[in-house]
Design a protein around this motif. Structure first.
Motif, PDB file in Angstrom:
ATOM      1  N   TYR A 101      39.261  44.754  33.478  1.00 15.31           N
ATOM      2  CA  TYR A 101      38.015  44.092  33.081  1.00 15.31           C
ATOM      3  C   TYR A 101      37.029  45.058  32.421  1.00 15.31           C
ATOM      4  O   TYR A 101      36.032  44.634  31.864  1.00 15.31           O
ATOM      5  N   HIS A 161      41.542  34.288  37.775  1.00 14.29           N
ATOM      6  CA  HIS A 161      42.844  34.943  37.899  1.00 14.29           C
ATOM      7  C   HIS A 161      42.822  36.238  37.117  1.00 14.29           C
ATOM      8  O   HIS A 161      41.928  36.463  36.290  1.00 14.29           O
ATOM      9  N   THR A 162      43.807  37.092  37.344  1.00  6.18           N
ATOM     10  CA  THR A 162      43.978  38.296  36.525  1.00  6.18           C
ATOM     11  C   THR A 162      45.369  38.211  35.903  1.00  6.18           C
ATOM     12  O   THR A 162      46.099  37.238  36.106  1.00  6.18           O
ATOM     13  N   SER A 163      45.719  39.285  35.206  1.00  5.82           N
ATOM     14  CA  SER A 163      47.113  39.440  34.792  1.00  5.82           C
ATOM     15  C   SER A 163      47.924  39.943  35.989  1.00  5.82           C
ATOM     16  O   SER A 163      47.374  40.599  36.882  1.00  5.82           O
ATOM     17  N   SER A 214      44.130  42.710  32.380  1.00 10.54           N
ATOM     18  CA  SER A 214      44.677  43.771  33.234  1.00 10.54           C
ATOM     19  C   SER A 214      43.641  44.870  33.494  1.00 10.54           C
ATOM     20  O   SER A 214      43.854  45.739  34.329  1.00 10.54           O
ATOM     21  N   GLN A 234      49.654  34.935  35.499  1.00 11.86           N
ATOM     22  CA  GLN A 234      48.213  34.829  35.770  1.00 11.86           C
ATOM     23  C   GLN A 234      47.964  34.465  37.247  1.00 11.86           C
ATOM     24  O   GLN A 234      47.561  33.344  37.560  1.00 11.86           O
ATOM     25  N   SER A 266      44.822  43.651  28.148  1.00 16.04           N
ATOM     26  CA  SER A 266      45.614  42.490  28.561  1.00 16.04           C
ATOM     27  C   SER A 266      47.013  42.575  27.986  1.00 16.04           C
ATOM     28  O   SER A 266      47.184  43.005  26.835  1.00 16.04           O
ATOM     29  N   ASP A 286      44.528  36.721  30.357  1.00 16.63           N
ATOM     30  CA  ASP A 286      45.278  37.391  31.421  1.00 16.63           C
ATOM     31  C   ASP A 286      44.856  38.862  31.360  1.00 16.63           C
ATOM     32  O   ASP A 286      45.384  39.634  30.574  1.00 16.63           O
ATOM     33  N   HIS A 345      47.500  43.643  36.311  1.00 16.28           N
ATOM     34  CA  HIS A 345      46.251  44.264  36.784  1.00 16.28           C
ATOM     35  C   HIS A 345      46.593  45.175  37.976  1.00 16.28           C
ATOM     36  O   HIS A 345      47.419  44.807  38.813  1.00 16.28           O
TER      37      HIS A 345
END
Ligand code: GLC
Length: 541
Positions: free
Chosen positions: A72, A107-109, A70, A171, A60, A68, A112
């Motif tokens: 997983y 949400h993601t960064s 980036s 995010q 992240s 957030d 990502h």
């Protein structure tokens, strides 16, 4: 030890939340890490907890301290490696402690790879992983606001489109209406289950079925359809515990989240009680009305009994420290920390202890330039721009900022409280010389030992898990008293949540009952300031 292969084991369990950045640094870079957590597992075993909920440790950029993500399937390098994570899982398991990971699926960064691809063009297969709307630079699709301030829409000139973000600009929200997104997330969850993770906390899971065109974020029409699918596809092992963070849940909604048939999640993590002392925005504090608080707990206790399952908590990484908030962090710090703990742990649900709560850690007196949390930093900028007085902004931050909970764990009275040999990423609370784990372990009357006894009681007495809940003296403005009853066993919890001595009539069937726990030497009919007593009547089990 609890048999964790059985569905529902978490109803007898107590969990402990670790905020990895602030728990224990092992290499002197000022940031907590996974080897640091491993070095403290014996401490957690001694406390008696059955599981740890780890706030995110994934790769992240840390715009929101790991919420957030980036990657997983990767670990943030400052926290360690995948080998460290595997070792944490197995070392914890040896001590009867399950590792619960924090899944941020809403949400993601923006860093990502999915989002990076999505930015490449509308035709890119990852573009539809996120929520986009056409628009022009000064005209966002609507006036929705992000939780951390500003518009919920961010313009990307190269695409002539806005993306939707409920939290920080960094995010971007995932598009759960796209089945490929959901499948990717389920695969990723299976990856972690295969590594030995025994459960998940699901970050803002009530927000995944958003419909921004109708200004819907939480509780979208397809929400429960998605949760049931998630549960079927990713959480089919009976021993997995799943905890849904749902700010929007009311009792009726929570019955669906935590239906005993297991069709959705193991339990809900809802916030109605901790929102009672604010006026609109969280930064504007109201005095707590104890009568309201009791009504709120009563509604949840009765509403979910036999029909669902709740989390019990007063502290977490998003909330100020409870002893400073609803207790007395001055003269009665120890008494009030214990009193609040007993009030909570006597109820039905699964208790969560946030790191440091078990030694009565307090809010941190930071200065305005000392805050790190994105939400607080944005609030300070917005309120300055809106002309608020500096003193008022500081008062709000000191009372409510999430950084109050995030200052480093206070292990001992050596420099930086034994958290790091370097410079801590966030200032250590100056009271660590007095409030620290080493001192708490050595003092049999400490807050720590009180928590340890509460945890042991919950595991040995079924009334904590199964008893009905009856609120006593609902209109009393200082005393929170309730009873829990099964056919064979009866529990009375008395909490004087005030600095005044108060008399309180003991129900006749508790005359001469066994005293399980208290925070003062045994006394007569008067409850001393912040006194709590737990009494038990009935047959031995
Ligand atoms: C949850 C987390 C919080 C985070 C937010 C966005 O509420 O607990 O820390 O900032 O979601 O992921």
């Amino acid at each position: 030890m609890i048999d964790k292969t059985k569905y529902g084991w978490w109803r007898s369990a107590v969990f402990y939340q670790i905020y990895p950045k602030s728990f224990q640094d092992s290499d002197g870079d000022g940031v907590g890490d996974i080897p640091g957590i491993i070095s403290r597992l014996d401490y957690l075993e001694g406390l008696g907890v059955d599981g740890v909920w780890l706030s995110p440790v994934f790769a992240s950029p840390q715009a929101d301290n790991g919420y957030d993500i980036s990657d997983y399937r990767g670990i943030w390098p400052l926290y360690g490696t995948m080998e460290d994570m595997d070792r944490l899982i197995s070392e914890a398991k040896k001590r009867g402690i399950s590792v619960i990971m924090d899944l941020v699926l809403n949400h993601t960064s923006d860093e990502h790879p999915w989002f990076r691809e999505a930015l490449k063009g509308r035709e890119n297969p990852f573009h539809d992983y996120y929520v986009w709307r056409d628009g022009s630079p000064d005209c966002p699709p609507n006036d929705m606001r992000a939780c951390f301030g500003g518009s919920a829409w961010e313009y990307v000139p190269a695409l002539g489109q806005y993306y939707f973000h409920q939290f920080a600009v960094k995010q971007p929200d995932l598009n759960w209406d796209n089945p490929r997104v959901r499948r990717e997330l389920y695969d990723m969850i299976r990856f972690w289950v295969a590594r030995g993770v025994e459960g998940f906390r699901l970050d803002v899971i009530d927000s995944v079925a958003k419909e921004p065109d109708r200004k819907i974020t939480a509780r979208g029409p397809r929400l429960h359809e998605y949760i049931r699918e998630l549960s079927r596809e990713a959480f089919c092992e009976p021993g997995l515990v799943t905890v849904g963070e749902a700010w929007s849940a009311d009792v009726e909604e929570a019955k669906r989240w935590s239906a005993p048939d297991g069709s959705e999640l193991s339990m809900v993590f809802q916030f109605e009680h901790v929102c009672l002392d604010q006026r609109g925005e969280k930064w504007d504090t109201l005095p707590l009305d104890l009568v309201e608080l009791k009504r709120c707990f009563e509604r949840w206790q009765k509403g979910l009994h036999g029909r669902g399952w709740n989390s019990l908590f007063l502290d977490n990484h998003d909330l100020p420290r409870i002893v400073s908030r609803w207790g007395d962090d001055g003269k009665y710090r120890v008494e009030s920390a214990k009193c609040l703990a007993a009030m909570l742990h006597g109820m039905e649900g699964t208790p969560y202890i946030f790191q440091g709560e078990e030694i009565g850690m307090t809010n941190a007196p930071l200065e305005l330039d000392g805050y790190e949390d994105v939400e607080t930093v944005n609030m300070i900028a917005e309120r300055r721009a809106a002309g608020y007085a500096e003193a008022d902004i500081l008062a709000s931050a000191r009372a409510r900022s999430r950084d109050n909970a995030r200052t480093p764990m206070q292990w001992d009275d050596s420099p930086n409280a034994g958290f790091t040999s370097g410079t801590p990423w966030l200032a250590v609370n100056g009271n660590y010389r007095e409030i620290n784990v080493r001192a708490a372990l050595a003092d049999p009357d400490s807050v720590y030992h009180f928590y340890r006894r509460l945890i042991a009681l919950r595991k040995s007495l079924p009334v904590f898990r199964e008893g009905t809940f009856t609120l006593l003296a609902p209109e009393d403005r200082e005393i929170f008293a309730y009873r829990r009853d099964t056919e064979r066993e009866h529990l009375l919890v008395l909490c004087n949540l005030s600095g005044n001595a108060r008399s309180f009539p003991i129900p006749p069937d508790f005359e001469g009952a066994e005293r399980l726990l208290g925070n003062y030497p045994e006394g007569g009919p008067v409850l001393r300031p912040w006194e709590t007593r737990m009494l038990r009547a009935g047959e031995a089990t």
